[in-house]
Design a protein around this motif. Structure first.
Motif, PDB file in Angstrom:
ATOM      1  N   GLY A 197       2.491  -4.796   3.285  1.00 29.87           N
ATOM      2  CA  GLY A 197       1.943  -5.380   2.066  1.00 29.87           C
ATOM      3  C   GLY A 197       0.632  -4.743   1.667  1.00 29.87           C
ATOM      4  N   LEU A 250       1.476  -1.285   0.338  1.00 33.32           N
ATOM      5  CA  LEU A 250       2.224  -1.421  -0.907  1.00 33.32           C
ATOM      6  C   LEU A 250       1.283  -1.722  -2.069  1.00 33.32           C
ATOM      7  N   ALA A 251       0.216  -2.445  -1.795  1.00 32.59           N
ATOM      8  CA  ALA A 251      -0.746  -2.787  -2.839  1.00 32.59           C
ATOM      9  C   ALA A 251      -1.464  -1.560  -3.379  1.00 32.59           C
TER      10      ALA A 251
END
Length: 64
Positions: A36, A39-40
């Motif tokens: 995550g 991915l950000a």
């Protein structure tokens, strides 16, 4: 900002509960958190944010 902070807090609580209950081990939880995080920083982050904002807006428009 308030929605994203609330979502982060909610997901953190769910993650802690899942780790403590044994539903997910610490290793996979760390991998998911790192996924995550990275991915950000990709180009998909804006699309994901727009999608989540539209869901939040739709939920906010529901009257009970």
């Amino acid at each position: 900002m308030a929605i994203s902070l609330s979502v982060v807090l909610l997901l953190a609580i769910i993650l802690v509960v899942m780790i403590r209950s044994g539903s997910i081990k610490a290793g996979p939880a760390i991998v998911a958190a790192l996924f995550g995080f990275f991915l950000a920083s990709t180009g998909m982050a804006d699309d994901i944010q727009r999608f989540l904002n539209s869901i939040a807006s739709t939920i906010n428009q529901i009257s009970f």
